[in-house]
Each structure stands twice: as structure tokens, then as C-alpha cells.
Design a protein around this motif. Structure first.
Motif, short mmCIF file in Angstrom:
data_model
loop_
_atom_site.label_atom_id
_atom_site.label_comp_id
_atom_site.label_asym_id
_atom_site.label_seq_id
_atom_site.Cartn_x
_atom_site.Cartn_y
_atom_site.Cartn_z
N VAL A 138 0.98 -1.26 -0.15
CA VAL A 138 0.00 0.00 -0.08
C VAL A 138 0.66 1.45 0.03
O VAL A 138 1.82 1.36 0.97
N GLU A 139 0.67 2.04 -0.97
CA GLU A 139 1.41 3.31 -0.98
C GLU A 139 0.42 4.62 -1.38
O GLU A 139 -0.28 4.49 -2.26
N ALA A 140 0.62 5.61 -0.70
CA ALA A 140 -0.51 6.69 -0.50
C ALA A 140 -0.26 7.52 -1.80
O ALA A 140 -0.94 8.05 -2.49
N ILE A 162 -1.03 -4.24 -5.36
CA ILE A 162 -0.62 -2.91 -5.01
C ILE A 162 -1.88 -1.83 -4.99
O ILE A 162 -2.69 -1.67 -5.93
N VAL A 163 -1.95 -1.28 -3.94
CA VAL A 163 -3.25 -0.43 -3.45
C VAL A 163 -2.69 1.18 -3.41
O VAL A 163 -1.91 1.20 -2.54
N GLN A 164 -3.13 2.05 -4.20
CA GLN A 164 -2.62 3.27 -4.05
C GLN A 164 -3.85 3.95 -3.25
O GLN A 164 -4.75 4.52 -3.67
N ALA A 165 -3.29 4.16 -1.98
CA ALA A 165 -4.36 4.68 -0.96
C ALA A 165 -3.48 5.10 0.16
O ALA A 165 -2.34 4.53 0.40
N ASP A 171 -13.08 5.56 10.76
CA ASP A 171 -13.81 6.77 10.96
C ASP A 171 -13.29 8.03 10.15
O ASP A 171 -13.58 8.91 10.12
N ALA A 172 -12.08 7.48 9.34
CA ALA A 172 -11.64 8.47 8.38
C ALA A 172 -12.42 8.88 7.15
O ALA A 172 -13.17 8.18 6.72
N PRO A 173 -12.25 10.20 6.83
CA PRO A 173 -12.90 10.37 5.55
C PRO A 173 -12.30 9.72 4.19
O PRO A 173 -11.35 9.02 4.39
N GLU A 174 -13.04 10.01 3.02
CA GLU A 174 -12.63 9.03 1.65
C GLU A 174 -11.42 9.54 1.08
O GLU A 174 -10.70 8.96 0.47
N THR A 175 -11.08 10.67 1.43
CA THR A 175 -9.58 11.37 1.08
C THR A 175 -9.01 12.09 2.22
O THR A 175 -9.63 12.58 2.89
N MET A 176 -7.78 12.10 2.02
CA MET A 176 -6.98 13.09 3.02
C MET A 176 -5.72 13.58 2.12
O MET A 176 -5.66 13.42 1.07
N GLU A 177 -5.33 14.85 2.80
CA GLU A 177 -4.05 15.48 2.13
C GLU A 177 -2.77 14.78 2.55
O GLU A 177 -2.44 14.38 3.83
N PRO A 213 -6.67 9.24 -1.96
CA PRO A 213 -8.07 8.19 -1.45
C PRO A 213 -7.54 7.34 -0.24
O PRO A 213 -6.27 7.22 0.05
N THR A 214 -8.47 7.07 0.56
CA THR A 214 -8.14 6.45 1.72
C THR A 214 -8.56 4.82 1.66
O THR A 214 -9.35 4.52 1.03
#
Length: 319
Positions: A138-140, A162-165, A171-177, A213-214
Motif C-alpha cells: 500500500v502506497e499513498a 498494489i493499493v494506491q491509498a 472513521d476517516a474521510p474518503e480522501t486526505m491530504e 484516497p483512503t
């Protein structure tokens, strides 16, 4: 955020050096690389000053390279500080003991989850060591995730998803900075961090960020018996969100421990109380940490590494 003058000057100096070194012909770079990688002792020390300068040169126009001390693995020659270090110094010159222990742990695992893959160095090391295991990386950072994909293809690894997130709790939002540190002006900086909810990364100025994305940690842990976390101050958040699952399945955990991360230290101490042994990775061996060392608020003993390995006591003999 305005960067301190000293930071701006360091960044500009590195950028200027990198631009100037582009004038060095690729053939000269390759020759120095062969001489340095093929020597040892006094001869290698003689080449070291040239290497310490040339390692700031972009790897282009080469497309990929073999690790000098593990030619069976190749990496794409991307504009990355980590890629440059690995090209010149190999795995033994970059987190050599961490690499050794990661391969050993992967060889014994059946389900591997790596959080924070960056360019995929540990991904290709671990997946190659465990070809029959399911490996999820997993890599953001989207640019870094593309590099992981390229390195997986380059090494013909067929057991990696591979997951790009960004990995988060339920409880986190669907996207983050995702903040990209200014001290690393590369496409895949090693210190990128989530802008909210982290600990231990407050000293990393960042004027750049990307929305990512998260993915919930709870959706990733099924079947995992080996977990690696290097997500720049977000480790505690993620581990807390699956604490009950960890208590049930008791995976081996490799985690980076930064300075000033009391929340993560508390999680590690809690796991220790449930029968996990905690080892610091040293330059040539593992070091068992005591309850007193874990409870002490001072930075954990590093022994040359920021990583610790948490192993259920009932499986410690496998190390």
C-alpha cells in the motif's frame, strides 16, 4: 508555509549540484560505479569521495539497474533519493540489516501486508523471498505507487497486489491530504505524511500536498500474518483501529518508531503486555527490549535502526 532560510538554501544547493552533475557523461558514471561496487577495503575507500558526489547526479538516461550486491533484483532508475542510494551502495549500504530481517520474516509468512511502500524496495525484496505468499503493498503517493508497479513488473513478481491509498481507521474521510516534504524535491519522497492525525513529523516543512484516497485498515488485515508499517507518524492510528484483530490473529509486526511518538509507544507497550516480544533491529542482530525500556519516554534504543520487530512470544523461536 514559508520554509526557513537554512532549509531553502540546502534545497537550492542540492538542486544546483544535481543540475551541475548532469554534465558528467553516463559512461564515466558507469565506470566509477563498477570500480566502486567491485572493490573493497582501501580501494573502495579511495573511490568513496567520487561516489559521495556522484550520488547526487540523476540516474538518467539509464532506465533501470541491478542492485550491486544482489544482482538478481532490479529497480527502475527514477528520480528518487532512495533509488540513487541503492544504485551506488546496494542493499548492504542502505538498511542492510533491516533488509536481511525483512526477507527472513517474509520467507516464513503466508500473508504479507506492507504499508508505506515508497518505490517498492522492500516490496520486491519481500515478495521475491516469499513467492508463494500473498503480498499486498500500500502506497499513498500516486507517483510512488506507479514506481512500485514498475518495479514489481521489472522483477516479474506475480504475487503482489498494489493499493494506491492512505491506510486509515474506520472513521476517516474518503480522501486526505498527503504532505510532500520540501527537503526532498523528488517524485517519490521517502518522508511524505498525512497532514492530519500524525505524530512525530511536525518538524518537516511542506508547501506541497496531494489529495489521496483512503482505505480502511480493517479491510486489509484478513489472512495477514506479517505486517510492516512505515507510514510516517500514522502507525498508531492504524494499529489502534485493528487492535482486536491483532489480538486474535497475532501477526508479526515490523514498525518504524520515530522520535516523539507517545501514542505509538503506548500501542507497542500494550502489545508487549499481551505476550509480544519487542526487538530493536541493530547493525548485525536483533536486540530484545525490556519492559523498562518500552516504558521509558526517551527514544527507544535504535542500535542503528528506527525499526522494531514485534513477535508473539509463542513464535519467537522462529527468528
Amino acid at each position: 508555509m514559508t520554509l526557513p532560510l537554512s532549509t531553502r538554501l540546502r534545497v537550492r544547493a542540492r538542486q544546483g549540484l544535481s543540475r551541475g552533475l548532469r554534465a558528467v557523461p553516463p559512461g564515466v558514471v558507469a565506470q566509477v560505479h563498477r570500480r566502486f561496487a567491485g572493490s573493497s577495503g582501501v580501494q573502495q575507500r579511495l573511490w568513496a569521495p567520487a561516489v559521495s558526489l556522484l550520488r547526487h547526479r540523476p540516474l538518467a538516461p539509464m532506465r533501470d539497474f541491478a542492485l550491486p550486491d544482489n544482482p538478481g533484483l532490479r529497480l527502475t532508475a527514477v528520480e528518487s533519493r532512495l533509488a540513487r542510494l541503492l544504485y551506488w551502495y546496494g542493499e548492504s549500504g542502505y538498511e542492510g540489516c533491516e533488509t536481511l530481517w525483512w526477507r527472513r520474516l517474509c520467507e516464513r509468512a503466508t500473508g504479507i501486508l506492507e504499508l508505506g511502500a515508497n518505490i517498492g524496495y522492500y516490496t520486491v525484496q519481500g515478495a521475491a523471498a516469499a513467492p508463494d505468499a500473498k503480498y499486498v503493498a500500500v502506497e499513498a503517493n500516486p507517483e510512488s505507487a506507479d514506481i512500485v508497479r514498475a518495479n514489481v513488473r521489472l522483477n516479474a513478481l506475480r504475487n503482489v497486489d498494489i493499493v494506491q491509498a492512505a491506510v486509515v481507521g474506520d472513521d476517516a474521510p474518503e480522501t486526505m491530504e498527503l504532505s510532500l516534504p520540501d527537503q526532498e524535491q523528488y517524485s517519490a519522497p521517502t518522508g511524505a505524511y498525512l497532514s492530519a492525525g500524525n505524530e512525530g513529523v511536525g518538524n518537516r516543512p511542506s508547501t506541497r500536498a496531494v489529495t489521496v484516497p483512503t482505505v480502511r485498515m480493517s479491510s486489509l488485515v484478513d489472512g495477514v500474518d506479517l505486517l510492516k508499517l512505515d507510514i510516517e507518524g500514522y502507525e498508531a492510528q492504524v494499529l489502534e483501529s485493528v487492535r482486536s484483530r491483532i489480538a486474535e490473529t497475532r501477526p508479526t509486526i515490523v514498525v518504524e518508531v520515530l522520535k516523539k511518538v507517545p501514542r505509538l509507544r503506548a500501542v507497542i507497550s500494550d502489545l508487549h503486555a499481551t505476550g509480544y516480544l519487542v526487538f530493536a533491529i541493530g547493525d548485525d542482530s536483533l536486540h530484545l527490549l525490556t519492559a523498562d525500556e518500552l516504558a521509558n519516554p526517551a527514544p527507544l534504543p535504535r542500535y542503528g535502526s528506527r525499526d522494531v520487530v514485534l513477535v508473539p512470544a509463542e513464535r519467537a523461536k522462529e527468528l
